[in-house]
Design a protein around this motif. Structure first.
Motif, PDB file in Angstrom:
ATOM      1  N   ALA A 111       0.795  -1.256   0.051  1.00 36.14           N
ATOM      2  CA  ALA A 111      -0.092  -0.013  -0.025  1.00 36.14           C
ATOM      3  C   ALA A 111       0.902   1.298  -0.037  1.00 36.14           C
ATOM      4  O   ALA A 111       2.280   1.206   0.411  1.00 36.14           O
ATOM      5  CB  ALA A 111      -0.936  -0.151   1.095  1.00 36.14           C
ATOM      6  N   THR A 112       0.497   2.339  -0.610  1.00 34.71           N
ATOM      7  CA  THR A 112       1.026   3.644  -0.656  1.00 34.71           C
ATOM      8  C   THR A 112       0.246   4.685   0.354  1.00 34.71           C
ATOM      9  O   THR A 112      -0.857   4.860   0.019  1.00 34.71           O
ATOM     10  CB  THR A 112       1.232   4.156  -1.982  1.00 34.71           C
ATOM     11  OG1 THR A 112       1.699   2.968  -2.694  1.00 34.71           O
ATOM     12  CG2 THR A 112       2.157   5.275  -2.137  1.00 34.71           C
ATOM     13  N   ASN A 113       0.896   4.999   1.488  1.00 33.67           N
ATOM     14  CA  ASN A 113       0.273   6.209   2.172  1.00 33.67           C
ATOM     15  C   ASN A 113      -1.139   5.583   2.791  1.00 33.67           C
ATOM     16  O   ASN A 113      -2.041   6.372   2.531  1.00 33.67           O
ATOM     17  CB  ASN A 113       0.389   7.304   1.333  1.00 33.67           C
ATOM     18  CG  ASN A 113       1.699   8.089   1.207  1.00 33.67           C
ATOM     19  OD1 ASN A 113       2.642   7.864   2.031  1.00 33.67           O
ATOM     20  ND2 ASN A 113       1.952   8.754  -0.067  1.00 33.67           N
ATOM     21  N   GLY A 114      -1.184   4.250   2.974  1.00 30.36           N
ATOM     22  CA  GLY A 114      -2.547   4.001   3.495  1.00 30.36           C
ATOM     23  C   GLY A 114      -3.657   3.425   2.339  1.00 30.36           C
ATOM     24  O   GLY A 114      -4.588   3.188   2.622  1.00 30.36           O
ATOM     25  N   VAL A 115      -3.276   3.586   1.113  1.00 32.84           N
ATOM     26  CA  VAL A 115      -3.920   3.223   0.145  1.00 32.84           C
ATOM     27  C   VAL A 115      -3.489   1.931  -0.508  1.00 32.84           C
ATOM     28  O   VAL A 115      -2.515   2.072  -0.858  1.00 32.84           O
ATOM     29  CB  VAL A 115      -3.836   4.647  -1.151  1.00 32.84           C
ATOM     30  CG1 VAL A 115      -4.798   4.220  -2.367  1.00 32.84           C
ATOM     31  CG2 VAL A 115      -4.408   5.770  -0.509  1.00 32.84           C
ATOM     32  N   LEU A 116      -4.606   1.133  -0.733  1.00 35.75           N
ATOM     33  CA  LEU A 116      -4.168  -0.391  -1.002  1.00 35.75           C
ATOM     34  C   LEU A 116      -3.825  -0.393  -2.505  1.00 35.75           C
ATOM     35  O   LEU A 116      -4.056   0.511  -3.383  1.00 35.75           O
ATOM     36  CB  LEU A 116      -5.397  -1.068  -0.864  1.00 35.75           C
ATOM     37  CG  LEU A 116      -5.779  -1.293   0.417  1.00 35.75           C
ATOM     38  CD1 LEU A 116      -6.906  -2.601   0.576  1.00 35.75           C
ATOM     39  CD2 LEU A 116      -4.834  -1.926   1.414  1.00 35.75           C
ATOM     40  N   SER A 117      -2.879  -1.173  -2.880  1.00 41.46           N
ATOM     41  CA  SER A 117      -2.489  -1.364  -4.399  1.00 41.46           C
ATOM     42  C   SER A 117      -3.694  -1.993  -5.030  1.00 41.46           C
ATOM     43  O   SER A 117      -4.538  -2.570  -4.612  1.00 41.46           O
ATOM     44  CB  SER A 117      -1.318  -2.078  -4.340  1.00 41.46           C
ATOM     45  OG  SER A 117      -1.581  -3.542  -3.962  1.00 41.46           O
ATOM     46  N   VAL A 118      -3.547  -1.947  -6.405  1.00 44.39           N
ATOM     47  CA  VAL A 118      -4.426  -2.584  -7.318  1.00 44.39           C
ATOM     48  C   VAL A 118      -4.674  -4.007  -6.954  1.00 44.39           C
ATOM     49  O   VAL A 118      -5.697  -4.522  -6.737  1.00 44.39           O
ATOM     50  CB  VAL A 118      -3.958  -2.238  -8.627  1.00 44.39           C
ATOM     51  CG1 VAL A 118      -5.031  -2.954  -9.624  1.00 44.39           C
ATOM     52  CG2 VAL A 118      -3.831  -0.918  -9.254  1.00 44.39           C
TER      53      VAL A 118
END
Lengths: 289, 167
Positions: free
Chosen positions: B82-89
């Protein structure tokens, strides 16, 4: 796992010196896919692991059309299956390396480690024996070369003496009109231990077999060279009768056990079947070379 | 008890130092020393793949690697996806396709799938199944996982096309 010491020398001389200093209490360490499991299970014990992956000679994969292949003992299986040179010149050894475990295992495990682990069922060992590979060993008293068929002496034990390590595998250059192949039987599609494994290399002269080597795994206490199986086809046309004779001779060379993966009777049968198939594949490849 | 060794490695993009004993696996170092408990302990024999991490871009079983071997290496664990709490695709596609039940195998599957897509952005179903063959799931079966990975691959490709399109 019990407490161990770990060193990662960068030269062969350092590695030999560390291994010599600790004698029987030290072991070379490479991909770890066998030894870590064995140490955890308590079936092997060692005080010092000497990581050989940082030594240049052990990471070399070098092919020369005249000299053949130098395969460093620590080169991971994945580098073999990703190598165009390996696929082209040693397809049998390449397919054996590609059969070992999952990608996670192939990314760590090496052909040299597969040999040093000394399993009777090692996939790459019959493929190496079929190619006439020699193991270059370095130790406190200098270096020596051991034919791969003489390297494993009993299940889990090799000719390596305390202080010695396997540096590289030397594989002859393929002759014109030659090739190799490896097949194993497992009860599923992927990721299992061979019930029987057969490696073969052969050289054709017109429609006759000029030279051949056949080696089997998981059918005896160590991987074996079945010289009589090769004799059955050398000088002959590789027809059904010759294949049948080679299969019989390969089966006769086996001394298998019954275990959870297969009965001795089944192994003897499969050894003959795979010998016929692997020779046919190697011959088809050899015709194109 | 052997003494602890100082190891410097890049973990999920961050250079860190940690102490571990030579007998500790990378998995133990990640979970017990660095408190990165995303990588799971399943079989401890390299069969199940629940502990899979990337080491210098290659998927390996962290239970079959020593922590001290991480010296100088770059490690990616499921926490690094994840990037900054945003899940990856990939992570989102696993959720969308319900490609998990108990979740123990999921971190390993995600890492193996990432390893595949990093090398092969357009895998066939066969290639996906081959790349995931070292990861075992005992709940869902594999169809949903394979579909999630194929869908993620398609999504990542279309994003790339959008980015690459002339304005």
């Amino acid at each position: 796992m019990h407490a161990i010491d770990y060193e990662a020398p960068t030269t062969l001389a350092q590695a030999v010196s560390i291994l010599k200093a600790h004698g029987e209490n030290a072991r070379p360490f490479c991909g770890g896919t066998d030894i870590i499991v064995q140490l955890r299970a308590g079936v092997r014990r060692t005080e010092h692991l000497v990581d050989v992956k940082k030594i240049k000679e052990l990471q070399t994969l070098f092919f020369d059309a005249k000299q053949g292949l130098r395969l460093g003992a620590a080169v991971p299986c994945i580098e073999i299956s990703e190598s165009d040179v390996m696929r082209r010149y040693y397809p049998g050894l390449t397919e054996a390396a590609h059969l070992i475990g999952s990608l996670q295992i192939q990314n760590r495990a090496s052909v040299g480690g597969n040999l040093c682990n000394g399993s009777p069922a090692a996939d790459t060992t019959p493929a190496l024996i079929a190619l006439g590979a020699r193991a270059r060993v370095v130790g406190p008293n200098g270096e020596r070369e051991v034919p791969v068929e003489a390297f494993v002496v009993s299940p889990g034990r090799t000719v390596l003496k305390p202080g010695e390590l396997l540096v590289e595998l030397l594989v002859p250059a393929p002759a014109p009109h030659s090739s190799d192949a490896y097949l194993r039987f497992i009860p599923r599609n992927e990721m299992d231990i061979a019930v029987v494994g057969v490696g073969a290399s052969l050289t054709l002269d017109g429609d006759k077999v000029k030279a051949a080597r056949i080696a089997l795994g998981a059918v005896a206490a160590t991987p074996i060279l079945a010289a009589k199986a090769a004799d059955a086809i050398i000088g002959k046309k590789l027809d059904d009768a010759a294949l049948e004779a080679a299969g019989h001779a390969a089966s006769d060379a086996c001394s298998p056990i019954d275990d959870m993966r297969g009965t001795a009777e089944f192994r003897l049968h499969i050894a003959a079947v795979l010998t016929r198939r692997v020779l046919s594949i190697a011959a088809e490849r050899a015709k194109k070379n | 008890m052997s003494k602890k060794t100082l190891v410097e490695a890049t973990i999920n993009g961050e250079t860190i130092e940690f102490l571990c004993e030579p007998r500790q696996s990378l998995l133990e170092a990640l979970r017990d020393v660095l408190e990165l408990t995303g990588s799971k302990e399943g079989c401890l024999t390299g069969d199940c793949g629940a502990c899979t991490v990337l080491v210098d871009g290659r998927a390996v079983c962290s239970c079959l690697m020593l922590g001290v071997e991480a010296q100088g290496k770059s490690i990616v664990t499921v926490e690094g996806l994840a990037t900054n709490g945003v899940l990856s695709v990939l992570q989102n596609k696993f959720l969308e396709h319900a490609a998990l039940q108990c979740g123990i195998c999921t971190p390993g599957f995600l890492i193996s799938a990432k390893s595949l897509l990093d090398r092969n952005p357009k895998p066939t179903e066969h290639e996906v199944r081959y790349a995931l063959a070292g990861n075992l799931c005992r709940c869902t079966g594999y169809d949903k996982i394979v579909k999630a990975v194929l869908d993620a691959a398609a999504d990542i490709r279309s994003q790339g096309e959008v980015k690459a399109a002339p304005r």
